[in-house]
Write a protein that holds these residues in place. Structure first.
Motif, PDB file in Angstrom:
ATOM      1  N   TYR A   1      18.030  -4.045  47.969  1.00  0.00           N
ATOM      2  CA  TYR A   1      17.537  -3.516  47.730  1.00  0.00           C
ATOM      3  C   TYR A   1      18.595  -1.385  47.213  1.00  0.00           C
ATOM      4  CZ  TYR A   1      13.244  -5.415  48.729  1.00  0.00           C
ATOM      5  OH  TYR A   1      11.896  -5.962  48.858  1.00  0.00           O
TER       6      TYR A   1
ATOM      7  N   GLU B   1      17.711  -9.690  50.328  1.00  0.00           N
ATOM      8  CA  GLU B   1      17.221  -9.284  48.296  1.00  0.00           C
ATOM      9  C   GLU B   1      17.985  -8.353  48.710  1.00  0.00           C
ATOM     10  OE1 GLU B   1      13.229  -9.025  46.588  1.00  0.00           O
ATOM     11  OE2 GLU B   1      13.020  -9.641  48.277  1.00  0.00           O
TER      12      GLU B   1
ATOM     13  N   GLY C   1       7.231  -8.160  42.869  1.00  0.00           N
ATOM     14  CA  GLY C   1       6.632  -8.638  44.547  1.00  0.00           C
ATOM     15  C   GLY C   1       7.638  -7.494  45.143  1.00  0.00           C
ATOM     16  N   ALA C   2       8.021  -6.825  44.855  1.00  0.00           N
ATOM     17  CA  ALA C   2       9.477  -6.308  45.877  1.00  0.00           C
ATOM     18  C   ALA C   2       8.667  -5.332  46.700  1.00  0.00           C
ATOM     19  CB  ALA C   2      10.711  -5.559  45.174  1.00  0.00           C
ATOM     20  N   GLN C   3       9.320  -4.643  48.457  1.00  0.00           N
ATOM     21  CA  GLN C   3       8.500  -3.964  48.696  1.00  0.00           C
ATOM     22  C   GLN C   3       9.232  -2.250  47.980  1.00  0.00           C
ATOM     23  OE1 GLN C   3       5.629  -4.406  51.353  1.00  0.00           O
ATOM     24  NE2 GLN C   3       5.936  -6.036  50.118  1.00  0.00           N
ATOM     25  N   ILE C   4       8.336  -1.809  48.023  1.00  0.00           N
ATOM     26  CA  ILE C   4       9.403  -0.363  47.555  1.00  0.00           C
ATOM     27  C   ILE C   4       8.407   0.887  48.823  1.00  0.00           C
ATOM     28  CG2 ILE C   4       8.701   1.334  46.431  1.00  0.00           C
ATOM     29  CD1 ILE C   4       8.969  -0.814  43.614  1.00  0.00           C
ATOM     30  N   PHE C   5       9.292   1.270  49.068  1.00  0.00           N
ATOM     31  CA  PHE C   5       8.903   2.991  50.149  1.00  0.00           C
ATOM     32  C   PHE C   5       9.537   3.977  49.522  1.00  0.00           C
ATOM     33  CE2 PHE C   5      10.552   5.172  53.833  1.00  0.00           C
ATOM     34  CZ  PHE C   5       9.231   5.242  54.202  1.00  0.00           C
TER      35      PHE C   5
END
Length: 73
Positions: free
Chosen positions: A60, A58, A4-8
């Motif tokens: 990153y 969290e 569910g991590a936001q990846i950019f």
């Protein structure tokens, strides 16, 4: 990642006038330090503070490359 991590991701073509590159690198380093937890408030946390910070954040990873275009135009 499946967690569910936001990846950019982005690829940018940047143009710098003479002297701008040094300013850009300085500002980018300051921004990275802020988010890496290197501010005065978190530079040397106590064990309890470190545990509290760890549970609220969290982690990153950031990979970044900035290099000159050497292709003749």
């Amino acid at each position: 990642a499946g967690n569910g991590a936001q990846i950019f991701g982005t690829v940018e073509e940047l143009y710098f006038a003479p002297g701008q590159l040094a300013d850009f690198k300085e500002r980018l380093a300051a921004l990275l330090a802020e988010y890496a937890g290197c501010t005065e408030e978190t530079a040397a946390p106590t064990a309890a503070t470190a545990l509290a910070l760890e549970s609220k954040r969290e982690r990153y990873w950031l990979a970044l490359a900035l290099y000159p275009d050497t292709i003749e135009k």
